[in-house]
Design a protein around this motif. Structure first.
Motif, short mmCIF file in Angstrom:
data_model
loop_
_atom_site.label_atom_id
_atom_site.label_comp_id
_atom_site.label_asym_id
_atom_site.label_seq_id
_atom_site.Cartn_x
_atom_site.Cartn_y
_atom_site.Cartn_z
N ILE A 124 42.60 3.61 16.73
CA ILE A 124 41.45 4.51 16.90
C ILE A 124 40.15 3.77 16.63
CG2 ILE A 124 40.30 6.55 15.95
CD1 ILE A 124 43.14 7.73 15.54
N CYS A 125 40.13 2.96 15.57
CA CYS A 125 38.92 2.20 15.26
C CYS A 125 38.60 1.20 16.36
CB CYS A 125 39.06 1.50 13.91
SG CYS A 125 39.08 2.65 12.52
N GLY A 126 39.64 0.59 16.94
CA GLY A 126 39.43 -0.33 18.05
C GLY A 126 38.82 0.37 19.25
N VAL A 127 39.31 1.56 19.56
CA VAL A 127 38.76 2.34 20.68
C VAL A 127 37.31 2.72 20.38
CG1 VAL A 127 38.97 4.52 21.93
CG2 VAL A 127 41.00 3.16 21.46
N LEU A 128 37.03 3.11 19.16
CA LEU A 128 35.65 3.48 18.79
C LEU A 128 34.71 2.29 18.95
CD1 LEU A 128 36.26 5.72 15.64
CD2 LEU A 128 35.56 6.46 17.92
N ILE A 129 35.18 1.10 18.58
CA ILE A 129 34.34 -0.09 18.73
C ILE A 129 34.03 -0.35 20.20
CG2 ILE A 129 34.35 -2.62 18.46
CD1 ILE A 129 35.79 -2.16 15.77
N VAL A 130 35.01 -0.11 21.06
CA VAL A 130 34.78 -0.29 22.51
C VAL A 130 33.64 0.61 22.98
CG1 VAL A 130 35.81 0.12 24.78
CG2 VAL A 130 37.12 -1.07 23.03
N PHE A 131 33.56 1.82 22.40
CA PHE A 131 32.51 2.76 22.78
C PHE A 131 31.23 2.61 21.95
CE2 PHE A 131 36.30 4.89 24.45
CZ PHE A 131 35.88 5.10 25.75
N GLY A 132 31.15 1.54 21.15
CA GLY A 132 29.93 1.23 20.42
C GLY A 132 29.82 1.86 19.05
N ILE A 133 30.89 2.45 18.54
CA ILE A 133 30.87 3.07 17.20
C ILE A 133 31.67 2.16 16.27
CG2 ILE A 133 31.53 5.09 15.85
CD1 ILE A 133 31.47 6.66 18.53
N GLU A 134 31.01 1.59 15.28
CA GLU A 134 31.69 0.69 14.36
C GLU A 134 32.12 1.43 13.09
OE1 GLU A 134 30.34 -3.21 13.61
OE2 GLU A 134 29.20 -3.30 15.47
N VAL A 135 33.32 1.07 12.62
CA VAL A 135 33.86 1.65 11.39
C VAL A 135 34.03 0.49 10.41
CG1 VAL A 135 35.77 2.93 10.37
CG2 VAL A 135 35.09 3.39 12.74
N ASP A 136 33.36 0.59 9.24
CA ASP A 136 33.43 -0.50 8.28
C ASP A 136 34.83 -0.55 7.65
OD1 ASP A 136 32.99 0.78 5.25
OD2 ASP A 136 32.14 1.99 6.88
N PRO A 137 35.23 -1.72 7.14
CA PRO A 137 36.58 -1.90 6.60
C PRO A 137 36.91 -0.96 5.43
CG PRO A 137 35.58 -4.03 6.98
CD PRO A 137 34.51 -2.99 7.22
N ALA A 138 35.93 -0.62 4.61
CA ALA A 138 36.20 0.28 3.48
C ALA A 138 36.58 1.68 3.98
CB ALA A 138 34.97 0.36 2.58
N THR A 139 35.86 2.17 4.98
CA THR A 139 36.18 3.48 5.56
C THR A 139 37.51 3.42 6.29
OG1 THR A 139 33.83 3.92 5.85
CG2 THR A 139 35.35 5.28 7.11
N GLN A 140 37.76 2.33 6.99
CA GLN A 140 39.00 2.17 7.73
C GLN A 140 40.20 2.18 6.78
OE1 GLN A 140 38.93 -1.13 10.40
NE2 GLN A 140 41.04 -0.86 11.04
N ALA A 141 40.05 1.61 5.60
CA ALA A 141 41.14 1.57 4.63
C ALA A 141 41.46 2.97 4.08
CB ALA A 141 40.78 0.64 3.48
N GLN A 142 40.48 3.86 4.04
CA GLN A 142 40.69 5.21 3.52
C GLN A 142 41.22 6.19 4.56
OE1 GLN A 142 36.83 6.23 2.04
NE2 GLN A 142 37.17 5.24 0.07
N LEU A 143 41.08 5.88 5.82
CA LEU A 143 41.44 6.82 6.88
C LEU A 143 42.91 7.25 6.92
CD1 LEU A 143 39.20 5.75 9.87
CD2 LEU A 143 39.00 7.78 8.46
#
Length: 77
Positions: free
Chosen positions: A21-40
């Motif tokens: 999901i985070c990879g797809v978001l990055i493709v659309f220009g939305i970045e998710v920082d590693p700290a948030t990604q770890a909590q998801l």
């Protein structure tokens, strides 16, 4: 002895899903920082458990059948 579990109980699966999901978001220009990604994964699992519990309560309320208990099962046998 090897333990078994249902597919949705795998933390590895949820981590892979969050990464996807985070990879797809990055493709659309939305970045998710590693700290948030770890909590998801924990947040997603918590949300799924909450929704599933709510649906179970709703379905139980609107169920047209009586719930079978062990004492009623013995009485009908």
């Amino acid at each position: 002895m090897e333990e078994t579990k249902v597919w949705y109980a795998s933390k590895e699966l949820w981590t892979a899903l969050v990464t996807l999901i985070c990879g797809v978001l990055i493709v659309f220009g939305i970045e998710v920082d590693p700290a948030t990604q770890a909590q998801l994964p924990g947040v997603i699992i918590g949300a799924i458990v909450a929704v599933a519990s709510l649906l179970k309560i709703i379905f139980r309320i609107f169920s047209s059948r009586k719930k079978l208990t062990t004492t009623s099962a013995k009485a009908t046998s």
